[in-house]
Design a protein around this motif. Structure first.
Motif, PDB file in Angstrom:
ATOM      1  N   ALA A 193     -53.063  33.914  31.203  1.00 46.41           N
ATOM      2  CA  ALA A 193     -51.631  34.024  31.479  1.00 46.41           C
ATOM      3  C   ALA A 193     -51.257  35.498  31.496  1.00 46.41           C
ATOM      4  O   ALA A 193     -51.180  36.144  30.449  1.00 46.41           O
ATOM      5  N   ARG A 250     -46.145  30.559  29.024  1.00 44.80           N
ATOM      6  CA  ARG A 250     -45.676  30.590  27.634  1.00 44.80           C
ATOM      7  C   ARG A 250     -44.535  29.592  27.431  1.00 44.80           C
ATOM      8  O   ARG A 250     -44.490  28.858  26.436  1.00 44.80           O
ATOM      9  N   PHE A 259     -53.449  34.647  26.576  1.00 46.04           N
ATOM     10  CA  PHE A 259     -52.316  35.445  27.031  1.00 46.04           C
ATOM     11  C   PHE A 259     -52.685  36.923  27.003  1.00 46.04           C
ATOM     12  O   PHE A 259     -53.265  37.412  26.023  1.00 46.04           O
ATOM     13  N   ASP A 284     -49.923  34.181  42.417  1.00 47.61           N
ATOM     14  CA  ASP A 284     -48.701  34.962  42.233  1.00 47.61           C
ATOM     15  C   ASP A 284     -47.647  34.429  43.189  1.00 47.61           C
ATOM     16  O   ASP A 284     -47.951  34.128  44.355  1.00 47.61           O
ATOM     17  N   GLY A 304     -50.382  35.527  37.640  1.00 46.90           N
ATOM     18  CA  GLY A 304     -49.750  36.844  37.574  1.00 46.90           C
ATOM     19  C   GLY A 304     -50.577  37.893  38.290  1.00 46.90           C
ATOM     20  O   GLY A 304     -51.730  38.145  37.903  1.00 46.90           O
ATOM     21  N   ARG A 342     -41.415  37.120  31.116  1.00 45.95           N
ATOM     22  CA  ARG A 342     -40.744  35.824  31.310  1.00 45.95           C
ATOM     23  C   ARG A 342     -41.763  34.737  31.633  1.00 45.95           C
ATOM     24  O   ARG A 342     -41.499  33.828  32.422  1.00 45.95           O
ATOM     25  N   SER A 343     -42.894  34.799  31.006  1.00 43.97           N
ATOM     26  CA  SER A 343     -44.052  33.950  31.303  1.00 43.97           C
ATOM     27  C   SER A 343     -43.705  32.458  31.432  1.00 43.97           C
ATOM     28  O   SER A 343     -43.209  31.836  30.494  1.00 43.97           O
ATOM     29  N   THR A 344     -44.014  31.900  32.600  1.00 49.65           N
ATOM     30  CA  THR A 344     -43.868  30.459  32.805  1.00 49.65           C
ATOM     31  C   THR A 344     -44.839  29.692  31.919  1.00 49.65           C
ATOM     32  O   THR A 344     -44.490  28.644  31.351  1.00 49.65           O
ATOM     33  N   ALA A 389     -47.074  38.980  28.828  1.00 46.93           N
ATOM     34  CA  ALA A 389     -46.979  37.565  28.471  1.00 46.93           C
ATOM     35  C   ALA A 389     -47.294  37.349  27.002  1.00 46.93           C
ATOM     36  O   ALA A 389     -46.873  36.349  26.410  1.00 46.93           O
ATOM     37  N   ASP A 426     -48.483  36.496  33.367  1.00 46.03           N
ATOM     38  CA  ASP A 426     -47.258  36.334  34.137  1.00 46.03           C
ATOM     39  C   ASP A 426     -46.041  36.969  33.479  1.00 46.03           C
ATOM     40  O   ASP A 426     -44.908  36.547  33.704  1.00 46.03           O
TER      41      ASP A 426
END
Length: 534
Positions: free
Chosen positions: A187, A196, A311, A61, A38, A192-194, A315, A189
């Protein structure tokens, strides 16, 4: 003059392309100390903080430019102080629009105004407004100057697995996939964290049944540089509205639409422009530059630490935009985490120190969610009785100070005091004022022309107020000392008298304070703040 369409937007800002470079070992395996997924304000801040602590990182990213649209615009004093420690605070301040005054309206009438920083003697203002694309650009340019930061644009994390010795990321890039093995993964990101999703983790919390329109408008206007919030304005029947100024003559406008509003329909210029004309005036020239529709969400993960995966930012948690608690709390996540990670990675603190990132920042998230939920309930009453109560409070707020404390158009972001932190040493003497253990330190000008927090940017710091307290000899290289002599403003802000001593953590939160300190007390508090045996 007719408003221009969004497709003609952003003449003032040229979106950069940061460029793609292939992986070091296409199709193979690479190793790094810390991976960050991210490249928004939170991930970039984490990369800069790691570099400041001498720890290299790889940041991934999937895009190769900054965010489109203003998005997060309101950055608080504490966030600016953190960015100053990372070397970008002055640049943010110079470009941003400074404000500290706000006004609250009910219908056409102003009910009251407020000042968020009534006292002088602060280096940074209460808030600046700055488009997120500028914040990201300044952070990227600072990161590019750091050899310890490997920025990888157009590299997309698509899978993650964990083990006792690290984290394995599957990465897709234009030249093919590869595996990146990291000692730790941050994390960052977003909502909509990938990462997570890959771990099967869910948010818990609340999604509110209402929708709001955000519009960026370019116009020359004589509105003052203040935050204006309307409940039930005459130009927008039954809703609420917010007006903020940004750099480059861009104005942020938020309009409440209601839960039944169709997001696809409402973001069309044919729907947006009449709403803006009703607010700004039929003949006011403006350019519509960016439009988005959002829904209030107040949610978080149960835990922000999952072994070697941590996180941060959206995220980890989400709050409604009113109150400016999203990006600000994300940057403060970074401020809390990175020094702890650095001490763990260098062997100066046990792994358990990272658990306090989870406990302290979950406390902060709960505080932000509470304020955000209360703001949402006030802005969007759940039933007629709640609306009647809200309207009565607004009517009273024009004349009575007690009612103004009940008005909630977004309690604006303040840093969290970690009240139950295991890293804090409780007071053993009475303090009538000053920041208690767990609270952030307060900035103030020094007699030599510098600022207090600028001198507390390198690890632990001992503030001594006309005191002879000395850092224990074994810790002389680990704790710096800042003597404060005959400086009434600082003494007042810290509730200090001659002999008072404060120990500040690397994130400038108070670890301990004493009316009288000695090397043994200081040593114990330092070890407690690192979870070392006391």
């Amino acid at each position: 003059m007719q408003p221009k369409q969004p497709e003609e937007r952003m003449a003032e800002f040229a979106y950069p392309s940061f460029g793609y470079r292939p992986p070091n070992n296409p199709g193979g395996v690479e190793h790094c100390r810390v991976a960050i997924v991210g490249g928004g304000p939170v991930g970039l801040s984490a990369a800069l903080d790691l570099a400041k602590h001498g720890i290299s990182c790889v940041l991934l990213d999937e895009e190769d430019t900054v965010s489109v649209g203003s998005r997060a615009i309101c950055y608080a004093k504490r966030t600016l102080e953190i960015w100053d420690r990372l070397g970008v605070g002055e640049r943010m301040l110079d470009k941003g629009v400074t404000w500290q005054l706000g006004r609250v309206f009910h219908g056409p009438a102003q009910r009251y105004s407020f000042d968020l920083l009534p006292e002088s003697g602060h280096r940074f203002p209460a808030f600046i407004n700055l488009q997120q694309y500028y914040a990201e650009l300044f952070l990227v340019e600072a990161a590019r100057a750091q050899e310890a930061i490997d920025l990888r644009w157009k590299h997309r994390a698509v899978g993650v697995t964990t083990g006792n010795d690290g984290v394995r990321l599957s990465v897709e890039a234009p030249d093919g996939g590869y595996t990146l093995v990291a000692d730790y993964l941050l994390a960052a990101d977003g909502a909509r964290s990938t990462i997570r999703r890959q771990l099967g983790l869910d948010f818990r919390g609340q999604v509110f049944e209402d929708r709001f329109l955000i519009a960026d408008v370019h116009m020359k206007a004589d509105f003052p540089t203040e935050r204006w919030f309307w409940f039930e304005p005459p130009f927008h029947n039954g809703g609420s509205a917010l007006l903020h100024k940004q750099p480059d003559d861009i104005w942020r406008i938020d309009l409440q639409l209601g839960w039944q509003a169709d997001p696809e329909v409402e973001r069309q210029p044919a729907r947006v422009i009449p709403r803006l004309k009703a607010m700004l005036g039929e003949n006011t020239p403006f350019e519509l530059q960016w439009v988005s529709i959002y829904t209030f969400q107040c949610r978080r993960l149960d835990h922000f630490r999952h072994g070697r995966i941590l996180f941060i930012g959206d995220a980890a948690h989400q709050v409604s935009p009113f109150g400016a608690r999203g990006a600000n709390s994300g940057v403060q996540d970074v401020d809390n985490l990175i020094w702890k990670l650095a001490y763990v990675m260098t062997g100066e603190a046990p792994d358990a120190l990272l658990d306090t990132y989870d406990s302290e920042r979950v406390e902060a998230a709960e505080e932000n969610i509470l304020h955000s939920t209360r703001s949402t309930d006030f802005i969007v009453p759940r039933n007629s009785a709640a609306k009647a109560l809200r309207d009565a409070v607004l009517d009273l707020a024009g004349d009575y100070a007690f009612a103004r404390q009940m008005v909630n158009s977004g309690r604006l972001s303040l840093p969290t005091r970690y009240r139950d932190s295991p890293l804090s040493t409780p007071d053993d003497e009475v303090f009538a004022g000053g920041p208690p253990p767990g609270a952030p330190a307060i900035d103030a000008p020094l007699n030599d022309g510098d600022w207090l927090l600028r001198r507390c940017q390198n690890g632990f710091t001992l503030l001594t107020f006309d005191a002879e307290a000395a850092v224990p000899a074994p810790l002389a290289s680990r704790i710096s000392t800042l003597p404060v002599h005959n400086q009434d403003l600082i003494a007042r802000r810290y509730g200090a008298e001659p002999g008072t001593v404060y120990l500040l953590r690397p994130d400038q939160h108070v670890a301990a304070r004493w009316r009288r300190a000695n090397p043994e007390k200081i040593s114990k508090a330092y070890r407690k703040a690192l979870m070392q045996p006391v």
